[in-house]
Design a protein around this motif. Structure first.
Motif, short mmCIF file in Angstrom:
data_model
loop_
_atom_site.label_atom_id
_atom_site.label_comp_id
_atom_site.label_asym_id
_atom_site.label_seq_id
_atom_site.Cartn_x
_atom_site.Cartn_y
_atom_site.Cartn_z
N ALA A 120 0.85 -1.15 0.01
CA ALA A 120 0.04 -0.15 0.13
C ALA A 120 0.76 1.30 0.03
CB ALA A 120 -1.17 0.09 1.23
N THR A 121 0.07 2.39 -0.32
CA THR A 121 0.94 3.61 -0.36
C THR A 121 -0.13 4.76 -0.49
OG1 THR A 121 2.60 4.93 -1.56
CG2 THR A 121 0.97 3.96 -3.05
N LEU A 122 0.37 6.04 -0.24
CA LEU A 122 -0.46 7.10 -0.43
C LEU A 122 -0.24 7.94 -1.67
CD1 LEU A 122 -0.44 8.26 3.23
CD2 LEU A 122 -1.99 7.18 2.00
N THR A 123 -1.17 8.74 -2.52
CA THR A 123 -0.73 9.35 -3.64
C THR A 123 -0.01 10.75 -3.19
OG1 THR A 123 -2.92 10.47 -3.52
CG2 THR A 123 -2.74 8.44 -4.82
N ASP A 124 0.82 11.10 -4.00
CA ASP A 124 1.55 12.33 -3.92
C ASP A 124 0.85 13.59 -4.46
OD1 ASP A 124 1.79 12.47 -6.64
OD2 ASP A 124 3.98 11.76 -6.64
N ALA A 125 1.54 14.72 -4.23
CA ALA A 125 0.78 15.91 -4.56
C ALA A 125 0.29 16.13 -5.84
CB ALA A 125 1.63 17.17 -4.51
N GLN A 126 0.58 15.19 -6.87
CA GLN A 126 0.13 15.01 -8.43
C GLN A 126 -0.81 14.11 -8.45
OE1 GLN A 126 3.69 15.73 -7.83
NE2 GLN A 126 3.02 17.75 -7.81
N GLY A 127 -1.18 13.39 -7.23
CA GLY A 127 -2.18 12.32 -7.39
C GLY A 127 -1.50 11.25 -7.93
N ALA A 128 -0.22 10.54 -8.13
CA ALA A 128 0.40 9.90 -8.62
C ALA A 128 0.82 8.77 -7.46
CB ALA A 128 1.77 10.15 -9.11
N PHE A 129 0.82 7.32 -7.85
CA PHE A 129 1.38 6.47 -6.75
C PHE A 129 2.25 5.39 -7.37
CE2 PHE A 129 -2.67 4.97 -8.85
CZ PHE A 129 -2.46 3.84 -8.91
N LEU A 130 3.03 4.67 -6.65
CA LEU A 130 3.54 3.86 -7.14
C LEU A 130 3.82 2.35 -6.08
CD1 LEU A 130 5.71 2.51 -8.78
CD2 LEU A 130 7.52 3.61 -7.62
N LEU A 131 3.21 1.49 -6.51
CA LEU A 131 3.01 0.17 -5.96
C LEU A 131 4.33 -0.87 -6.34
CD1 LEU A 131 -0.59 -0.25 -5.96
CD2 LEU A 131 0.58 0.30 -3.89
N ALA A 132 5.33 -0.74 -5.52
CA ALA A 132 6.64 -1.43 -5.94
C ALA A 132 7.05 -2.65 -4.93
CB ALA A 132 7.78 -0.33 -6.18
N ASP A 133 6.86 -3.72 -5.15
CA ASP A 133 7.03 -4.89 -4.40
C ASP A 133 6.86 -6.16 -5.09
OD1 ASP A 133 6.18 -6.81 -2.15
OD2 ASP A 133 7.31 -5.40 -1.04
N SER A 134 7.48 -7.06 -4.67
CA SER A 134 7.62 -8.20 -5.23
C SER A 134 6.18 -9.07 -5.34
CB SER A 134 8.83 -9.27 -4.89
OG SER A 134 8.68 -9.43 -3.50
N THR A 135 5.61 -8.63 -4.36
CA THR A 135 4.31 -9.23 -4.14
C THR A 135 3.31 -8.65 -5.10
OG1 THR A 135 3.55 -7.75 -2.37
CG2 THR A 135 4.61 -9.87 -1.51
N VAL A 136 3.54 -7.71 -5.71
CA VAL A 136 2.46 -6.95 -6.55
C VAL A 136 2.05 -7.80 -7.78
CG1 VAL A 136 2.26 -4.93 -8.16
CG2 VAL A 136 3.18 -4.66 -5.80
#
Length: 385
Positions: A83-99
């Motif tokens: 899980a993660t939270l979006t940044d000021a531009q609304g962007a997100f990155l889910l980076a993990d081997s489980t993805v």
């Protein structure tokens, strides 16, 4: 020598003789070429794995405004993977081997309807649009859950809360915490309560040491969740209340034993994406709270809504807070909010409300309060409202 190894042995001897006869520079070039070929094969083999190990995207409103602080989660086989939270531009990155095992993405924030997006084969970037959802503020009703709070405690509901609290670090009384803070205040009619448009500049910080939270805990045990004060509106003074800051650095109270001892958990309703657990005070001779805790399918706390019950003046005060997704072990997870909304009625019948968004929490051991560098500008995205 085992059968079939004769040719292999002969080739090895011939290769060795050729290398010994070759000039040294040629041997070095040959070795380098062999290494590059090996590395190339490794990179080719790993490329699909790396591509499958992350999911990115952007979260916006229906009008295209990027949303900051939205909780984005990858789920697979019924459990939260990362899980993660979006940044000021609304962007997100889910980076993990489980993805690579994800079958859906969930995104949600205060004032918006949670959306679930299926993960499609070969697609690693997504644009998620969240629809605004008016807040149903149960705490504004005088008879809020009056009947349900006459029930006895439900063992299943208590069990869910007991399990949820084990997902979090329980020793916040030995930690100092701090966060950057964007906030906006206003006075509005009852039907306008909801997330506000945040200012472009956010110079605020919020912090506390263990002593402050300990003092609030002791006050709750001794005097309840509010104490009376005198305020003024510029023309006249009036009685009012100061309420426990459950929306901010005291939010960890919802996973603590003082909270558990003072409340009955009377109902657990299974939803499509978790549970909602209703809590009611054991006694109401002191200022009290009642409300609902929303749990994700893995029993971590996603949000809490509460209303205060006080003697006169009864200000119909309450709040709602959302919490960051938890993917780490309990000793690294803290029940601290990502955004919150609080409100109470003022003498003219309207409502004071405060909307806050917290830009991550810094947690340090000891009684000291963390010192964050002064920030002169904010990259916070504007919220509708």
């Amino acid at each position: 020598m085992a059968p079939g190894d004769g040719n292999t042995g002969s080739r090895s001897i011939i290769e060795k003789e050729r290398r010994e006869a070759a000039p040294p520079w040629l041997c070095n070039v040959t070795d380098m070429f062999d290494r590059l070929v090996s590395i190339g094969f490794v990179l080719i083999a790993l490329w699909p794995v790396a591509a499958e190990s992350q999911i990115s995207g952007v979260v916006t409103t229906s009008t295209g405004v990027p949303l900051e602080g939205v909780a984005v989660e990858a789920w697979g086989a019924g459990r939260r993977l990362v899980a993660t939270l979006t940044d000021a531009q609304g962007a997100f990155l889910l980076a993990d081997s489980t993805v690579a095992n994800a079958d859906e993405i969930r995104a949600g924030a205060l004032g918006f309807r949670t959306r679930t997006v299926p993960v499609r084969a070969g697609v690693r970037s997504y644009e998620i649009v969240l629809a605004e959802e008016p807040l149903l503020i149960a705490g504004l009703e005088v008879v809020m859950e009056g009947d349900i709070c006459l029930r006895q405690e439900d063992r299943g509901a208590r069990g869910l809360w007991d399990h949820a609290r084990t997902r979090y670090h329980q020793a916040l009384d030995t930690l100092g915490i701090a966060t950057y803070l964007s906030e906006a205040d206003t006075i509005v009619p009852r039907d306008r309560i909801g997330p506000l448009r945040l200012p472009d500049l956010a110079l605020s910080q919020r912090s506390s040491g263990s002593i402050l939270r300990f003092s609030w805990d002791r006050r709750v045990q001794r005097d309840g969740y509010a104490f009376k004060v005198r305020r003024t509106d510029g023309e006249a003074a009036y009685d009012s209340w100061v309420y426990a800051p459950l929306e901010a650095d005291f939010a960890s109270h919802f996973s603590g034993m003082t909270f558990g001892d003072r409340h009955r958990f009377v109902e657990a309703v299974e939803e499509f994406d978790g549970w909602s657990v209703t809590f009611c005070p054991r006694e109401e001779d002191l200022p009290s709270i009642r409300g609902t805790i929303v749990l994700a399918p893995d029993t971590t706390i996603t949000s809490v809504e509460w209303s205060f019950r006080t003697a006169d003046p009864y200000e119909r005060a309450g709040g709602r807070a959302t919490f960051a997704p938890v993917t780490g072990p309990p000793e690294e997870s803290y029940l601290l909010p990502t955004e919150a909304l609080i409100w109470h009625q003022v003498p003219d019948g309207r409502y004071f409300q405060r909307y806050q968004r917290y830009e991550g929490w810094t947690v340090v051991p000891g009684d000291s309060v963390p010192q964050l560098p002064l920030r002169r500008t904010s990259t916070s995205a504007r919220r509708p409202g």
